[in-house]
Design an enzyme around this catalytic site. Sequence first.
Site, short mmCIF file in Angstrom:
data_model
loop_
_atom_site.label_atom_id
_atom_site.label_comp_id
_atom_site.label_asym_id
_atom_site.label_seq_id
_atom_site.Cartn_x
_atom_site.Cartn_y
_atom_site.Cartn_z
CG PHE B 125 18.16 89.37 21.48
CD1 PHE B 125 18.30 89.69 20.14
CD2 PHE B 125 18.15 90.40 22.40
CE1 PHE B 125 18.41 91.01 19.72
CE2 PHE B 125 18.26 91.72 22.00
CZ PHE B 125 18.39 92.03 20.66
CG ASP B 198 13.46 86.17 25.56
OD1 ASP B 198 12.39 86.54 25.03
OD2 ASP B 198 14.54 86.77 25.40
CE1 TYR B 223 10.70 95.35 20.38
CE2 TYR B 223 10.21 96.30 22.53
CZ TYR B 223 11.09 95.68 21.68
OH TYR B 223 12.35 95.38 22.12
CE LYS B 224 11.28 91.18 19.57
NZ LYS B 224 12.10 91.88 18.57
NE ARG B 370 15.15 88.94 12.49
CZ ARG B 370 14.98 89.48 13.70
NH1 ARG B 370 15.25 88.78 14.79
NH2 ARG B 370 14.58 90.72 13.84
#
Lengths: 411, 411
Positions: B125, B198, B223-224, B370
């Site tokens: 990312f 990560d 928050y995922k 995705r």
Amino acid sequence: MISRDTCVARDLVDPLRGFRDRFVIPEGIIYLDGNSLGPMPRNAAAVLNRTIEQEWGHDLIRSWNSAGWFDMPVRLGDRVGALLGAAPGQTLVCDTTSINLYKAIHAAIGLRPDRSVVIAEDESFPTDLYIVEGAMKSAGRPMQRRLIGTDGPSIDALLDRDVAVAVLSHVNYRTGELLDMAAITRQLHDAGALVVWDLCHSIGVVEIAFDRHAVDFAVGCTYKYLNGGPGSPAFIAVAKTHQAAAQHPLSGWWGHAAPFAFDRNFRPDAGIKRFLCGTQPIISMRGVDAAIDAMEGVEVAALRQKSLALTELFMSRVAELLPGLDIVTPRQASLRGSQVGIAFDKGFAVVQAMIERGVIGDFRAPDLMRFGFAPLYVRFADVWDAADILASCINSEVWRDPRYSQVAGVT
Amino acid sequence: MISRDTCVARDLVDPLRGFRDRFVIPEGIIYLDGNSLGPMPRNAAAVLNRTIEQEWGHDLIRSWNSAGWFDMPVRLGDRVGALLGAAPGQTLVCDTTSINLYKAIHAAIGLRPDRSVVIAEDESFPTDLYIVEGAMKSAGRPMQRRLIGTDGPSIDALLDRDVAVAVLSHVNYRTGELLDMAAITRQLHDAGALVVWDLCHSIGVVEIAFDRHAVDFAVGCTYKYLNGGPGSPAFIAVAKTHQAAAQHPLSGWWGHAAPFAFDRNFRPDAGIKRFLCGTQPIISMRGVDAAIDAMEGVEVAALRQKSLALTELFMSRVAELLPGLDIVTPRQASLRGSQVGIAFDKGFAVVQAMIERGVIGDFRAPDLMRFGFAPLYVRFADVWDAADILASCINSEVWRDPRYSQVAGVT
């Protein structure tokens, strides 16, 4: 002659009297700690609930666009910027005051590559001193800190051609002393230095003229006189003129010129957005929205005027009731913010006892009682009553009561 | 032979079936974007409302102590730590993933003072790459970045005695590929290097053994798959063994050994709290509390097992319906996280059309569709239906419809 009745009468004609209804002030409480955590604006629950239940719960990921989540730092930044006297495109709401200070100090040091000194204040809120240390250590060249002291040295004694930047509190968090932003900014600029103003204790209650005084950088929080909620994200303002050259190492994707291009190398946004870093806490951000909505229709000049009247009333009444008490806040209006500090060796117990009696202030070690007077919701009669209760706590020597033992309040 | 009926039957015996009721999934929506923003736990509104109306609105400043606001980063950190396989005292919830990455990388570089290389991934990312740049620039000595590429070089080719630290994504945000944390951590340690993992796309859905694999640093968001709410604060984990020596320049007052002593010089906390900086956004923090409450009673092993079954079903069904479509996610279970990526040149339009038909996934430029499969609330029948809708969108060539033109989704 002032009496409680004249205070009540004054409240009736106060042009800001309508604003108090916009805040939740619990029954029986005189809240003199809005300089630490502002109370809840009455509209906040609805705004936050909509964000939680509709935007998050129902609209889910789509809210990044449809509810404008992604643009909030810039949009809220401009709203806060209006209170700073900063034209749009110079202010962001994001991260914490400490993080924003780091970005600002780092950037300022970078803009003065041939200078090696950072001026800070002995008596600033500690995080400012700590972040100066951190920013100096990571500056990429040897830097030194010089401290302004309450008993000297002054900025005049410390300022020379080695000074890159001074980090200064507009209003001191302990004494409530207000610095002359215009004169000091000019003095620093005359010496070729930059300034970072910490506005935590002045935003929302003191007139600030970011553009007019050509301020370089400013930071501050949104949960004191702005009432954005506990730990609501902070702000950072960077003068347009510095933005293209200002750099800091917290180079996260929100600061990229094209965050969704997903480049492999960092290329900062051309403007204020280069001071963003990562994804912001949206629900807490919304508290800032609600809080600024709650200030709709008020001018900072009116807030300032009432604030000075409240603090003057408190100081004069305390001096009358408790002659000889050590009020550390300047009596001269132009030299103070919106709080009053009183040094008293039994202050810890007195503040606890006052809280029990409905007057919420706070205490800062070793001996400081601190009372903030937020003109949006504090009344003149509240000030009168708070002074009475302070006097009664001191006169009855409440510190002899062993109950008062736990510290309240954070900043 | 698998059919929609066998999927429905499988949902009926799914040991996690009860958890779906703990989340708000809007009627008619198949939510395959929980890898970007998790849905709202049903208990979150009540938890957040209590924080807003009672703790902030009524109890005001006292809540810093009485509601435990000040301790939240550590308390929530330990709750997240349990999902990481990290013993208490090693994890904090605070700030953003980008900020926490900066702290971790900076600290790791400092722990290997005689080494000058940071390994990162070409395809990580982007913020990870950008923050590596920022941390290297502010490291105080010249550092170089070496990039692992999808088509090489591999970590084996890059790893030597100059490497201070490698910053690696446990699960790739595009392909969903899962790295072997145990083997790679060991390989790095054998070469004398440290690792920063990560975990944004693995926390809450892949088993992680922070302590057992002797991981040095880890960061990630809440928050995922943790469902903490939009932009809820991130986490950072630092192995006990490194804490006393680990340093970073974001030295705010919450990281001080005695935050309320208000010392003039920074003296970091002896333990994990040295990785704190400033005042945290309490309301958004509470979302993390509610979200971890909503996971009460589930083991990560059970989540992992169902996650693999869901992604396997989706990939096999898509391969059956749309042979030749380029699924970029590894088919081998041990090599994938909980999402499936499909490269398709008309992917942008297809994802938009699927959203209109109730299946929310997302798109990443230039051509990646995705889909995330969160085992807490995605059902096998949902997977079946989503594959059908994907096939119908592609077979009907929805990209000929000019409506599909705005990007949804953030990370």
